[in-house]
Design an enzyme around this catalytic site. Structure first.
Site, PDB file in Angstrom:
ATOM      1  N   ASP A  76      -7.500   3.163  -3.104  1.00 36.95           N
ATOM      2  CA  ASP A  76      -6.873   2.905  -4.411  1.00 36.95           C
ATOM      3  C   ASP A  76      -6.639   4.144  -5.274  1.00 36.95           C
ATOM      4  OD1 ASP A  76      -7.707   0.468  -3.458  1.00 36.95           O
ATOM      5  OD2 ASP A  76      -8.981   0.000  -5.165  1.00 36.95           O
ATOM      6  N   GLN A  92      -9.808   6.623  -4.732  1.00 32.33           N
ATOM      7  CA  GLN A  92     -10.933   6.247  -3.896  1.00 32.33           C
ATOM      8  C   GLN A  92     -10.898   7.090  -2.630  1.00 32.33           C
ATOM      9  OE1 GLN A  92     -13.466   3.293  -4.235  1.00 32.33           O
ATOM     10  NE2 GLN A  92     -13.088   4.543  -6.030  1.00 32.33           N
ATOM     11  N   ARG A 200     -15.877  -5.641 -11.041  1.00 32.03           N
ATOM     12  CA  ARG A 200     -15.418  -4.274 -10.795  1.00 32.03           C
ATOM     13  C   ARG A 200     -14.005  -3.991 -11.299  1.00 32.03           C
ATOM     14  NH1 ARG A 200     -16.089  -6.838  -5.831  1.00 32.03           N
ATOM     15  NH2 ARG A 200     -14.212  -7.226  -4.620  1.00 32.03           N
ATOM     16  N   ASP A 201     -13.627  -2.706 -11.139  1.00 34.67           N
ATOM     17  CA  ASP A 201     -12.270  -2.212 -11.350  1.00 34.67           C
ATOM     18  C   ASP A 201     -11.850  -2.221 -12.819  1.00 34.67           C
ATOM     19  OD1 ASP A 201     -12.470  -2.250  -8.623  1.00 34.67           O
ATOM     20  OD2 ASP A 201     -11.078  -3.913  -8.314  1.00 34.67           O
ATOM     21  N   TRP A 341      -5.289  -3.532   3.928  1.00 35.33           N
ATOM     22  CA  TRP A 341      -6.637  -3.590   4.514  1.00 35.33           C
ATOM     23  C   TRP A 341      -6.670  -4.257   5.879  1.00 35.33           C
ATOM     24  CZ3 TRP A 341     -10.252  -0.445   3.260  1.00 35.33           C
ATOM     25  CH2 TRP A 341     -10.329   0.072   1.961  1.00 35.33           C
TER      26      TRP A 341
END
Lengths: 571, 571
Positions: A76, A92, A200-201, A341
């Site tokens: 990311d 990331q 998260r995020d 992914w």
């Protein structure tokens, strides 16, 4: 976050990965400590200063104008912020292996969104069980956080907000820079923790109406985007939740609430709020995707304009989309991770894996979805390519039904714009297709195609089925993707609100190909598709065939421009 | 409706079609007049009683247990109603050409949902510019319409509700039968007209709470499902609208609000309402798709349980889903058109085009999407195959890591159920795949594969990339599709609410292949995928390879059953 694979599954994900046998990195690259940009320059004579063969950035699959890490694994985009005249791209990053895991924040900066200078690792975990997961960055101009002294210029007071992941929890942390955005100090302890392992995020923006920082973050497996407010970036209070909307998939990730200009329609010249939201896995095409919701933000609650869900990209390699904080000139720019992914850990690139998409200027555009419904859609165009434009390989304003073949001479990156035209009162059939077929060199027939099939609506498609052995063998490398687009007629005033039947009907297809990625923009970005592909035998795009399926369609306004590699040559 | 291509584009659609050169039909089949079932029987000796070569229903691509029209073009299932012990299947039908257009209602009935008897054309247009578009049927047991006399048995009082399409309008009409469901009389004039050209696909059900008929219909290009109420099927009053939800695509079509049993979770044993809604084009996979919304119905308004959208099928050939009215035993059955408007008019079958899906028993099942979120998903299993089961070709309860090859002897239709097992505490990798590869006979390597890649979640996928020249050449024949599925552990009580990590992890993959269609059911239908494919050189599935990607996975509970052709032999 780092992936779409939850913290608890990190161990599993690591085992999923397939490091390429025989890959041996210099020991310096195995280090998780801050790295200089020593590894970024490119040898021009085919030798490698660091023992890589081919030299770093010269690999056949390596995109030449898209950002990728020198080695190992990136996912990311994080912490996108504009500061002191530079665009910051954190990302990331696993600095130790060419697959997901051991998540750090890598860091690069650019003056033009294309030429990137690697900076030292911005954030690294303290222990082997920690991960520095995804997040955002802002400029704390007024030192609301109290983390800066008067020495730091206002526009260099960058604070990053990120998720610290460990085996049992995910919580939000911040870090700040005292040297203008090169190194970052972690603020001790979490600024926001709710005892969840799926939290998260954080994406933070300055809310003018309440004069507060607002954080959008994901309760990933509850399918909630939760909004928090803070005056100082340290003390956060929940504002509201946006729950169970759109496509759920397995989990929500990477929410981003951002403001965009509106073009056209009754709201022309106004601004709107858009909530971007990634899911993985469980996208309709398989794996990862970005959906979005246009709506209103009142300082506390996001209210989508309707119950519909829309897609940021019609193809399979566009995830974790994030916008830059503080983009100048009132524009909005964003970027996404150009991978999926379902296969990112096994794609046949080395010694790096995965790239970022082209930077895109985005806005909301009035768009007539069908003859009855006026919508607003997220329009995306590549950020200006002026600084990387090379030779114009072909240019023609003529209108003909002659197929064209153009040799693609350059670094493997090309910007192709073709307008296909259907004369007035002509009815399209299944054969009324205009296509761009990018062919590899070498002895094998390898190519990737994008095209438009005229109709109402018109289909824009990408076909990567003939790109080689990885496309043939991976069960998740979906080959044929498409989206719908309505005609644009020749009157620019009505662009976006086309009246297809009367007058000449035009569709402009812009394809930016860059060795192993194709990004397609229909009618200046009303529809976009991003697909990675991997030719065998070290081949890169060498020839472009522009073809028409029947002679109802005309080819006009062709422009093919070579794009110059953005990787610097070694001194 | 007939398509997803609006009325005004009918002419365009006709031109899109590609009749196969050299196809010459008997003149009797060109007639739009009611047809007998003379053309349904099948010669056993390879000769044709009607001049077709190969004989009708013996064509290599012709599914043997899926319904298809003898000749020419079929699309949406219509008027599904259970009456007097028979299941009625009406369908959108062009009796004059092997592509869309000239829309009629074809008609067939069955006692078991697999053996179908063709009946005369149920509804035909009166003029060349009319089309009898999609709709539904009910049994007007209490003669609320006043259309029946006491002579007609209560359970034979079928009324069809359909859209009459012409160049400038779409309006709702009804027709009724006085002979128990063989021929239909049109009731004069529209029963519902709003002056729109995009108003179609009425689906009617009896609402017990208000003792009224309720119609769900589409304001297609406004993205609205509109509900109407009537006491007599003739006079309709608007109740409410369901607007701009889920994926919009180009237009909404074929809404169906139906009640289903709930299995598992806190609502176990209750019933729920589900709104099924088709869109075309503009599906994420390209073209056509079915989305659904579970929710509540109060006699006036449909309220979805949340703002999410879910998919009825993960692959690309499942459209215009409709449920049967009056299914016995409190169960709910439905069927869909197994094709996609992106390529249906050019698929290489002849002298017919397109099929219906398997009939499916459907219910809403508690399902833990991820460790935190309990959802209810539409579970679909094939209706009982008891009447068409043939020889058991392979059966094994053993658990081994040996690959297996099974010769597929029979009519080209096979029911394969394989449970793949992962022992406790084993971690899956990218190679932990169990797959079923159906290979064609002949000299070419042609095959279609479905498989599961273990993980949390597990992916179920279909890969039709190697099924021959149509898959290779059509730019919209998307090859690789997948959906997510969570483990089912070995305790049946927890099925649907799996606890994947502890205990043995099981995934059951059921694949029903039928010459040119593959339908896949994961864990008894929690996830389904439907893909058509077209082997070259008159080949049909001949061999099944059951394989595992690594030896972590075990193959157990294999059962391969030949399914007997449902087409009758000629007397």
């Amino acid at each position: 976050m780092w992936s779409g694979i939850s913290a608890s599954l990190l161990a599993t994900a690591l085992l999923f990965a397939s490091p390429r046998p025989g890959l041996s990195l210099p020991s310096s690259l195995h280090s998780a400590s801050p790295r200089s940009n020593y590894d970024q320059c490119v040898t021009s004579n085919g030798t490698s200063p660091y023992g890589f063969n081919p030299p770093l950035y010269k690999e056949s699959h390596r995109p030449q104008i898209h950002f990728s890490p020198s080695t190992n694994f990136m996912n990311d985009p994080n912490g996108l912020v504009y500061s002191n005249g530079s665009w910051h791209l954190f990302y990331q990053y696993n600095p130790t292996d060419p697959y997901a895991g051991n998540q750090h924040w890598g860091h690069a900066i650019s003056k033009d969104l294309y030429h990137w200078e690697n900076l030292p690792m911005a954030l690294a975990p303290e222990t082997a069980t920690e991960g520095i997961f995804s997040g955002s960055a802002i400029v704390d101009r007024d030192n609301t956080s109290g983390l800066f002294t008067e020495d730091q210029p206002a526009d260099q007071r960058i604070v990053t907000i990120y998720t610290l992941n460990n085996k049992t929890s995910e919580e939000q942390h911040i870090a700040y820079t005292l040297d203008g955005g090169v190194t970052f100090q972690k603020y001790p302890g979490a600024v926001l923790s709710i005892g969840s392992s799926q939290f998260r995020d954080p994406k933070v923006f300055w809310d003018k109406t309440t004069e507060s920082w607002v954080m959008a973050t994901a309760h990933a497996q509850d399918f909630e985007v939760v909004f928090y407010s803070s005056k100082d970036l340290k003390d956060w209070t929940e504002l509201s939740r946006f729950s169970q909307h759109g496509i759920l998939g397995y989990q929500y990730e990477c929410p981003d609430l951002f403001e965009v200009p509106i073009k056209g329609g009754s709201k022309d010249g106004q601004k709107a709020w858009v909530l971007g939201l990634s899911i993985n896995p469980g996208a309709p095409l398989g794996g990862s995707m970005v959906q979005y919701f246009p709506g209103d933000w009142d300082g506390k609650t996001f209210t989508p304009w309707d119950g519909a869900v829309r897609f940021a990209d019609f193809s399979k390699d566009f995830y974790a989309f994030q916008t830059w904080s503080g983009s100048p000139d009132g524009k909005t720019y964003g970027i996404a991770w150009a991978s999926n992914w379902q296969y990112t850990n096994v794609v046949p690139t080395q010694p790096y894996r995965s790239i970022q998409s082209l930077p895109r200027e985005i806005y909301l555009e009035a768009y007539k979805t069908n003859p009855m419904f006026e919508d607003y859609v997220l329009s995306q165009a590549p950020a200006s390519l002026e600084t990387i434009k090379g030779e114009t390989l072909y240019q023609s304003g003529e209108c003909s039904s002659q197929n064209k073949t153009i040799e693609l001479v350059g670094d493997g990156a090309f910007d192709v714009q073709v307008t296909f035209s259907l004369p007035p009162n002509v009815t399209a059939t299944y054969q009324t297709i205009g296509s761009l077929n990018f062919k590899a060199g070498g002895n094998k027939d390898q190519s990737i195609t994008t095209g438009v099939q005229f109709g109402d609506p018109t289909f824009v498609y990408i076909d990567r089925s003939k790109t080689g052995s990885f496309a043939s063998s991976n069960p998740f490398m979906t080959d044929k993707t498409s989206g719908i687009l309505r005609y644009s007629n020749s009157n620019p005033i009505t662009k976006g609100v086309p009246t297809p039947i009367q007058g000449e009907s035009l569709v402009t297809l812009r394809a930016i190909i860059d060795r192993s990625v194709l990004e397609v923009f229909g009618n200046d970005g009303q529809l976009t598709g991003t697909s990675v592909f991997f030719f065998d035998d070290d081949q890169i795009p060498k020839t472009l065939d522009i073809s028409i399926g029947d002679d109802k369609i005309k080819i006009k306004n062709v422009e093919v421009v070579a794009l110059k590699s953005t990787w610097p040559e070694c001194p």
